[in-house]
Each structure stands twice: as C-alpha cells, then as structure tokens.
Design an enzyme around this catalytic site. Structure first.
Site, short mmCIF file in Angstrom:
data_model
loop_
_atom_site.label_atom_id
_atom_site.label_comp_id
_atom_site.label_asym_id
_atom_site.label_seq_id
_atom_site.Cartn_x
_atom_site.Cartn_y
_atom_site.Cartn_z
N ARG A 133 41.73 27.54 122.92
CA ARG A 133 42.44 26.35 123.39
C ARG A 133 43.88 26.70 123.80
O ARG A 133 44.40 26.12 124.76
CB ARG A 133 42.46 25.28 122.30
CG ARG A 133 41.14 24.52 122.15
CD ARG A 133 41.30 23.35 121.20
NE ARG A 133 40.12 22.50 121.19
CZ ARG A 133 39.16 22.55 120.29
NH1 ARG A 133 39.24 23.42 119.31
NH2 ARG A 133 38.13 21.73 120.35
N LYS A 295 18.28 13.39 119.72
CA LYS A 295 17.93 11.98 119.77
C LYS A 295 18.19 11.35 121.13
O LYS A 295 19.25 11.55 121.72
CB LYS A 295 18.68 11.21 118.69
CG LYS A 295 18.23 11.57 117.28
CD LYS A 295 18.82 10.62 116.25
CE LYS A 295 18.28 10.91 114.86
NZ LYS A 295 18.79 9.95 113.86
N GLY A 451 29.06 19.95 123.43
CA GLY A 451 29.33 20.97 122.43
C GLY A 451 28.20 21.94 122.15
O GLY A 451 28.38 23.16 122.15
#
Length: 498
Positions: A133, A295, A451
């Site tokens: 980052r 899901k 992610g």
C-alpha cells in the site's frame, strides 16, 4: 473478504450501511460507476435517507463495510502515465478530475492534502510486513513533490477504538516512506490542531508531512462536519488516492472535499476507476465475466449489473449449488442458500431475457468433508452423492470455461472457483488465472477485482500477468455493483470528448 468455504455453513460478512444524503440544485452529479444494474429485488441494506439543511452540495454516506484485502503484488500505477499494457477505452465518458488534468505548475508552492491508503499490516514488533500500500501511494506523492507541492499525507491504520494507541500509530509508515522517497517524511503528532497547522505552515516546496492516524478520532468514521473542516484548514487541493476506502464516506475521504476548492483523484485511484468502470462501460467485445465465491447473496447485484453489458457470465464457487438446486439437481451436502433458490431461477431467466449466456460448470470436485485431507471424487454437476460436498469445479468444467473464454477480448473476474486455500481444490481457480494470463498476452483486457480473487492470482504467481489487479476489496465489489462510492462522488467531474 468473502468466505471460500463452499461446503461449510460459513456466514458471509455482511454490509451494514446507513446513509445521509444532502441534495440541492447546485449539487454535482454523484456518479462513481459507469453503469447501473437494476436489481430483481430491493437490497436489504438498511439505508435511511434524510435531508440536511447544511452543506447541500455533498452526498454524505456513513457506511461500515466488510474489510478489504490487498494483493502483495498488486500492479501499481505507472509514474509517467504510460504503459504498454492495453487499457480499457474511456474517452468520451464522464470521469473524475485527476492530478494530471491540471497544469503541474499550479501545484508549485501549494499545499496538497493526499488521502492515501497506508493501512499496512504490522507484526508484534510494530514492523511492516507488507509495504504494498505504501508503494502504491508513491507515484502520486512523487508527481506532486516534483511539481513543487507541499504534500500533507493522511491515512488510517487498523481499527483503534480508544483514541491514540501506539500499535496503531503511523510511525513505521513514516519511516518506510522516508526510505522509499529518499527524503525525510516527518510524522505529525496529530492530524488536527495548532501544532499540526504550524507544521503544515512550515513546509517547503517538495516536502512531505504525514499526519497521525485519522481514526484516532471517532469523528473520522462519523464524517463529522467540524472534524472535516479542521482537516481542510490551509489546504489548497484535496487528492483522494485511497481506493480501498473510497466506498466509505469518512471525514478524510469525503467530508473534507466540502471545504477545499479543488478535489482530484490520485494516480492509483484514477487507474482503479479507469479499469473497473472502463471495462464495463465500453468493453471490447466479446466481454466475459467470471463470478465466483461462496454465496449468491453476496454477488446478486454484481451478477445483475454485469448481465447488462456482458456476452457471457461464468459462475463458479459455492454459489453454483444454489443454482443446481434450483434446477432440481442433487447437490449432496454442498452449500445451498435455500432462501435464494427462487432468486437463482430469476437470474437464469434474466440471462435468457437479455441474451446473455449463463454458464454453470458441468462437473465438480466433491469431498467427504471440508478439510485439506478429505477424500475426493469427480462428480457430474447433476449427481453429487449424499454426504459429499462440492469444493471445486471439475476437469471437464475447466475445459468448458476455457472454451467459453477462448474468444474473449475483455474479461472481468470476481470470486474464486473453489476452496483454493486447499491444494486439491485449487485447480479450477488456478486454471482460470492461467487462462486469463494467456488471454492478456494475446491482447485481451483482463481485470481482477475482489479480495479472494486477488489472493488467488497472487498465490498462482500470475498477478503481474493481468491487465489490472485491483487494490480494493469492498470498494471493487461496490463499484461493480453499480453503487456510488462516496469518496469518488466527492471529487470534481470532467468530461472527455472522443
């Protein structure tokens, strides 16, 4: 981060949001995405809207979202703004002003507040274990310092709950920035207050000052008006370069924009928006989307939105078993969202209505338990034995997906095909990554967002073979869903004509 436990009853992280919207006739358009998907049902987002009499221009949203993750090898923006990697076409579209849309001479001697995402992981010794980052923030910082700006950096780190805490201090980040930039980056003792104002006033052209963790103040996440005003004091330009937190309307990501004249996107944010919005706005056809994960409930809006622009939608991961159940197939003990069966049927009908090819795997790898040492067998998608659970797509499905991708010119991937953390259930996910890497080498635009997808291409060692690997988890997902990202909405618009 979405769970990959396809065969286990693992609760997916939800999104709880409440929003406050302020509107006026003079408000700027709050458009952060390139398309808007029409949902088959109302999302259960528990959103409440109220009109506020103050600060009418700004769309204010206060949201708590699932934690985003970052690839250790995520591609960074190019320092000079050029690349030999093919990029999506965005000319002729609305986009946000970036720091390069203004003559660099305008920054000389001016104070620029840069909201970066410097939320790096630390070990018990408070040492940085992954500086991705920080490195991702460098191009924007270097561009501004080279232009003679006085750069004031702001970021959060972790989730402090009790005010200032040593373990959440940005001190290690200041040290690493000093090393990477080759110049001293001082850490201010706070992010607001007289001492901070004094240090900002003392900056010289090209200097960089890092403010202490903005989340040491509870007002940051509340997007408090007075706190936003304090952050904006003596600031000439506001630059948002923290894509990973752009979906949160906090004081340092959105509120401050109300009190600064120029509100711009940094180079990293610009690249993220260019790819994630660009590929779905004007994709080179055929455009294929690959959606995985455990899901269906976490990807409903993404799937619906992509059906508006895709030629094909490939589904993998645990969500496929809800579709299989909807078709009357035997799924054994695989993960099924019983209350989403009708939704799966509706999505299949929507695909037919829009002329989109919805592709489900023809076979799966089934296991007798959710464990890395489970016994496995390859099963037809229509006949998984009782007591067995599907944990990956099968070998025929891999060939099926590769064939579906063979002529793709644009590919967007969000969500793994299986439980890739376990070696024997990683083949499907890695095969998709390898196929995308091959397509990239042939000139296709390949974008990885989310992610777990990012973690998968990283684990496969193929992150640098994609056109773009997103640095934002929750932000990537919300952008693909067609949601407005409040941090992006706060920035100035620009129109480019083809």
């Amino acid at each position: 981060m979405e769970t990959l436990a396809m065969g286990a009853s693992v609760s997916a992280s939800g999104l709880c949001a409440r929003a406050t919207a302020q509107t006026s006739q003079t408000s700027r358009a709050a458009l952060a995405s390139a398309f808007s998907g029409k949902s088959l049902r109302a999302l259960k987002s528990n959103v409440s809207l109220t009109l506020a009499s103050q600060r009418p221009r700004q769309l204010r949203v206060v949201a708590e979202a699932q934690k985003e993750t970052l690839s250790k090898t995520a591609q960074l923006p190019e320092d000079d703004g050029t690349s030999d990697v093919q990029r999506p076409a965005t000319k002729g579209s609305d986009r946000k002003m970036s720091i390069k849309d203004i003559d660099s001479k305008e920054y000389k001697g001016k104070t620029v507040f840069v909201r970066a995402d410097l939320n790096v992981p630390l070990n018990d010794q408070l040492e940085i274990t992954d500086d991705t980052r920080i490195r991702a923030s460098l191009p924007t910082i270097q561009y501004l310092t080279k232009a003679g700006a006085k750069v004031v950096l702001a970021s959060h780190l972790g989730r402090p709950k009790k005010g200032p805490e040593e373990r959440f201090s940005l001190k290690p980040v200041a040290g690493r920035l000093t090393e990477l930039l080759g110049q001293t980056v001082e850490l201010a003792p706070d992010c607001i207050g007289d001492e901070v104002k004094s240090k900002i006033a003392g900056l010289k052209e090209g200097d960089v000052l890092l403010l202490e963790n903005v989340r040491f103040y509870k007002e940051e996440e509340k997007n408090d008006i007075e706190f936003s005003k304090k952050l904006s004091e003596n600031i000439d330009f506001f630059v948002l370069d923290a894509f990973g937190t752009a979906h949160r309307a906090h004081a340092s990501t959105a509120g401050i924009a109300d009190y600064v004249t120029s509100r711009l996107a940094g180079l990293l944010l610009e690249k993220e928006l260019e790819y994630l919005s660009g590929v779905v706005q004007k994709p080179t056809k055929p455009f294929v989307a690959i959606v995985g994960g455990s899901k269906i409930s976490s990807k409903i809006t993404v799937i619906e939105s992509l059906m508006n622009v895709c030629d094909k939608v490939i589904l993998g991961g645990g969500m496929i078993f809800t579709f299989f159940r909807a078709e009357g197939k035997s799924v054994g003990s695989s993960l099924v969202e019983e209350d989403k069966i009708e939704l799966a049927k509706n999505l299949a009908e929507l695909a037919k209505k829009k002329g989109v090819e919805l592709i489900l795997p023809v076979d799966v790898i089934a296991a007798d338990k959710f464990a890395p040492d489970a016994n496995v067998q390859t099963c037809s998608a229509s006949s998984i034995p009782d007591g067995w659970m599907g944990l990956d797509i099968g070998p025929d499905a891999i060939k099926q997906f590769q064939e579906a991708l063979s002529d793709a010119k644009t590919v967007l991937w969000n969500g793994p095909m299986g439980v890739f953390e376990f070696e024997q259930f990683a083949k499907g996910t890695f095969a998709v990554a390898e196929t995308m890497a091959e397509l990239t080498s042939k000139g296709a635009i390949t974008v990885v967002g989310g992610g777990d997808s990012v973690a998968a291409v990283e684990k496969a060692g193929l992150a640098d073979k994609m056109s773009h690997v997103s640095t934002g988890g929750g932000a990537s997902l919300e952008l693909l869903e067609g949601k407005v990202l409040p941090g992006v909405a706060a920035l100035d618009d620009v129109r480019i004509h083809a």
